[in-house]
Motif scaffolding. Structure first.
Motif, PDB file in Angstrom:
ATOM      1  N   ARG A  37       0.859  -1.181  -0.009  1.00 25.26           N
ATOM      2  CA  ARG A  37       0.049   0.026   0.121  1.00 25.26           C
ATOM      3  C   ARG A  37       0.901   1.180   0.028  1.00 25.26           C
ATOM      4  O   ARG A  37       1.810   1.564   0.934  1.00 25.26           O
ATOM      5  CB  ARG A  37      -0.759   0.010   1.113  1.00 25.26           C
ATOM      6  CG  ARG A  37      -2.093   1.075   1.157  1.00 25.26           C
ATOM      7  CD  ARG A  37      -2.732   0.873   2.406  1.00 25.26           C
ATOM      8  NE  ARG A  37      -3.787   1.898   2.919  1.00 25.26           N
ATOM      9  CZ  ARG A  37      -4.942   1.884   2.390  1.00 25.26           C
ATOM     10  NH1 ARG A  37      -5.432   0.904   1.825  1.00 25.26           N
ATOM     11  NH2 ARG A  37      -5.810   2.917   2.639  1.00 25.26           N
ATOM     12  N   ARG A  38       0.687   2.171  -1.175  1.00 22.82           N
ATOM     13  CA  ARG A  38       1.637   3.478  -1.039  1.00 22.82           C
ATOM     14  C   ARG A  38       1.188   4.208  -0.229  1.00 22.82           C
ATOM     15  O   ARG A  38       0.151   4.420   0.070  1.00 22.82           O
ATOM     16  CB  ARG A  38       1.738   3.652  -2.774  1.00 22.82           C
ATOM     17  CG  ARG A  38       2.330   2.664  -3.620  1.00 22.82           C
ATOM     18  CD  ARG A  38       2.455   3.256  -4.950  1.00 22.82           C
ATOM     19  NE  ARG A  38       1.528   4.071  -5.548  1.00 22.82           N
ATOM     20  CZ  ARG A  38       1.482   4.576  -6.814  1.00 22.82           C
ATOM     21  NH1 ARG A  38       2.925   4.521  -7.589  1.00 22.82           N
ATOM     22  NH2 ARG A  38       0.637   5.151  -7.465  1.00 22.82           N
ATOM     23  N   ASP A  50      -6.447   2.963  -4.039  1.00 22.05           N
ATOM     24  CA  ASP A  50      -6.426   2.951  -2.304  1.00 22.05           C
ATOM     25  C   ASP A  50      -4.989   3.034  -1.712  1.00 22.05           C
ATOM     26  O   ASP A  50      -3.970   2.415  -2.098  1.00 22.05           O
ATOM     27  CB  ASP A  50      -6.957   1.534  -2.125  1.00 22.05           C
ATOM     28  CG  ASP A  50      -7.226   1.146  -0.919  1.00 22.05           C
ATOM     29  OD1 ASP A  50      -7.308   2.212   0.140  1.00 22.05           O
ATOM     30  OD2 ASP A  50      -7.095   0.133  -0.265  1.00 22.05           O
ATOM     31  N   HIS A  51      -4.706   4.085  -1.110  1.00 23.83           N
ATOM     32  CA  HIS A  51      -3.504   4.134  -0.834  1.00 23.83           C
ATOM     33  C   HIS A  51      -3.842   5.101   0.691  1.00 23.83           C
ATOM     34  O   HIS A  51      -4.625   5.644   1.062  1.00 23.83           O
ATOM     35  CB  HIS A  51      -2.846   5.338  -1.652  1.00 23.83           C
ATOM     36  CG  HIS A  51      -3.275   6.847  -1.790  1.00 23.83           C
ATOM     37  ND1 HIS A  51      -4.332   7.035  -2.627  1.00 23.83           N
ATOM     38  CD2 HIS A  51      -2.952   7.875  -1.006  1.00 23.83           C
ATOM     39  CE1 HIS A  51      -4.855   8.106  -2.527  1.00 23.83           C
ATOM     40  NE2 HIS A  51      -3.863   8.881  -1.702  1.00 23.83           N
ATOM     41  N   ASP A  52      -2.523   5.253   1.519  1.00 27.43           N
ATOM     42  CA  ASP A  52      -2.425   5.868   2.653  1.00 27.43           C
ATOM     43  C   ASP A  52      -1.859   7.399   2.482  1.00 27.43           C
ATOM     44  O   ASP A  52      -1.303   7.481   1.138  1.00 27.43           O
ATOM     45  CB  ASP A  52      -1.328   5.298   3.761  1.00 27.43           C
ATOM     46  CG  ASP A  52      -1.766   4.097   4.091  1.00 27.43           C
ATOM     47  OD1 ASP A  52      -3.098   3.774   4.454  1.00 27.43           O
ATOM     48  OD2 ASP A  52      -1.108   3.064   4.533  1.00 27.43           O
ATOM     49  N   LEU A  81       7.182   3.801  -0.493  1.00 34.10           N
ATOM     50  CA  LEU A  81       6.554   2.318  -0.517  1.00 34.10           C
ATOM     51  C   LEU A  81       7.326   2.315   1.012  1.00 34.10           C
ATOM     52  O   LEU A  81       8.486   2.201   1.410  1.00 34.10           O
ATOM     53  CB  LEU A  81       7.556   1.324  -1.217  1.00 34.10           C
ATOM     54  CG  LEU A  81       7.194   1.547  -2.891  1.00 34.10           C
ATOM     55  CD1 LEU A  81       7.698   0.690  -3.751  1.00 34.10           C
ATOM     56  CD2 LEU A  81       5.482   1.600  -3.054  1.00 34.10           C
ATOM     57  N   PRO A  82       6.429   1.801   1.958  1.00 30.29           N
ATOM     58  CA  PRO A  82       6.801   1.664   3.486  1.00 30.29           C
ATOM     59  C   PRO A  82       7.828   0.475   3.629  1.00 30.29           C
ATOM     60  O   PRO A  82       7.878  -0.454   2.915  1.00 30.29           O
ATOM     61  CB  PRO A  82       5.485   1.182   4.048  1.00 30.29           C
ATOM     62  CG  PRO A  82       4.591   1.731   3.083  1.00 30.29           C
ATOM     63  CD  PRO A  82       4.868   1.425   1.956  1.00 30.29           C
ATOM     64  N   ILE A  83       8.705   0.963   4.353  1.00 29.94           N
ATOM     65  CA  ILE A  83      10.064  -0.052   4.611  1.00 29.94           C
ATOM     66  C   ILE A  83       9.559  -1.413   5.269  1.00 29.94           C
ATOM     67  O   ILE A  83      10.231  -2.282   4.988  1.00 29.94           O
ATOM     68  CB  ILE A  83      11.110   0.449   5.350  1.00 29.94           C
ATOM     69  CG1 ILE A  83      12.317  -0.051   5.715  1.00 29.94           C
ATOM     70  CG2 ILE A  83      10.501   0.617   7.013  1.00 29.94           C
ATOM     71  CD1 ILE A  83      13.174   0.033   4.356  1.00 29.94           C
ATOM     72  N   VAL A  96       4.361  -7.192  -4.298  1.00 33.90           N
ATOM     73  CA  VAL A  96       3.698  -6.400  -5.562  1.00 33.90           C
ATOM     74  C   VAL A  96       3.595  -4.858  -5.242  1.00 33.90           C
ATOM     75  O   VAL A  96       2.889  -4.760  -4.149  1.00 33.90           O
ATOM     76  CB  VAL A  96       2.668  -7.244  -6.155  1.00 33.90           C
ATOM     77  CG1 VAL A  96       2.212  -6.442  -7.333  1.00 33.90           C
ATOM     78  CG2 VAL A  96       2.870  -8.714  -6.388  1.00 33.90           C
ATOM     79  N   ALA A  97       4.063  -4.177  -6.159  1.00 36.44           N
ATOM     80  CA  ALA A  97       4.102  -2.590  -5.825  1.00 36.44           C
ATOM     81  C   ALA A  97       3.754  -1.982  -6.859  1.00 36.44           C
ATOM     82  O   ALA A  97       4.518  -2.241  -8.372  1.00 36.44           O
ATOM     83  CB  ALA A  97       5.026  -2.049  -5.174  1.00 36.44           C
TER      84      ALA A  97
END
Length: 187
Positions: A37-38, A50-52, A81-83, A96-97
């Motif tokens: 989730r980006r 759908d993202h933060d 992209l969260p660590i 997958v991103a």
């Protein structure tokens, strides 16, 4: 890291998020993949992925604190992209991103075994999709369509044409991800 990073790239409007969503529905419940989730400096709305969301200052602070594996700027926004995706990679999962094409060199520096999936679509299909979002003017849609990113994609890039029915291109992505997940289990 034992897992595989799969970067889905392509111009705005080719349907990257739709393809990723198709694969998510089929494979994430079975634990075969994890979709990242980006984090974006844009408020979430019904017409976007759908993202933060973070404001610019919070994003900069998170970036400074090492909260992201990868970050980039595009179209006046910041993306990250969260660590935490590295926890999934260490656990041997397929991650997958949706990633910017311009970030492929940085991706491969950090994750040399990453798989790149380049999604394309016919120009008229892209125009229709971008107009259907209702987020942009006709002029900004034309700018996006005319935008050229130097093709820095590796020779091993998997290419998927998403000009037709989502199911056709979606099945191609699902098959690829299943193959990668099977190889990871054997490895």
């Amino acid at each position: 890291m034992n897992g595989t990073f799969v970067a889905v790239v392509g111009p705005s409007g080719v349907g990257k998020d739709s393809l990723i969503g198709f694969a998510r529905e089929r494979l994430e419940p079975a634990g075969l993949i994890h979709v990242v989730r980006r984090v974006v400096t844009r408020l979430a709305d019904g017409g976007s992925e759908d993202h933060d969301s973070l404001d610019e200052a919070s994003f900069a602070a998170a970036e400074q604190a090492g909260a992201f594996a990868l970050t980039w700027a595009a179209h006046g926004l910041r993306y990250g992209l969260p660590i935490a995706l590295e926890d999934d990679l260490r656990a041997g999962r397929v991650v997958v991103a949706n990633l910017s094409r311009a970030m492929i060199p940085a991706l491969l520096m950090r994750y040399p075994d990453a798989v790149v999936v380049a999604v394309s679509a016919d120009r008229d299909v892209i125009e229709r999709r971008l107009a259907g979002r209702g987020r942009e003017t006709a002029a900004s849609i034309q700018q996006r369509i005319e935008r050229r990113v130097a093709d820095r994609l590796p020779a091993s890039t998997v290419r998927i044409d998403n000009s037709g029915a989502l199911e056709a291109a979606g099945e191609q992505l699902v098959q690829l991800l299943e193959d990668i997940a099977r190889q990871a289990k054997r490895g």
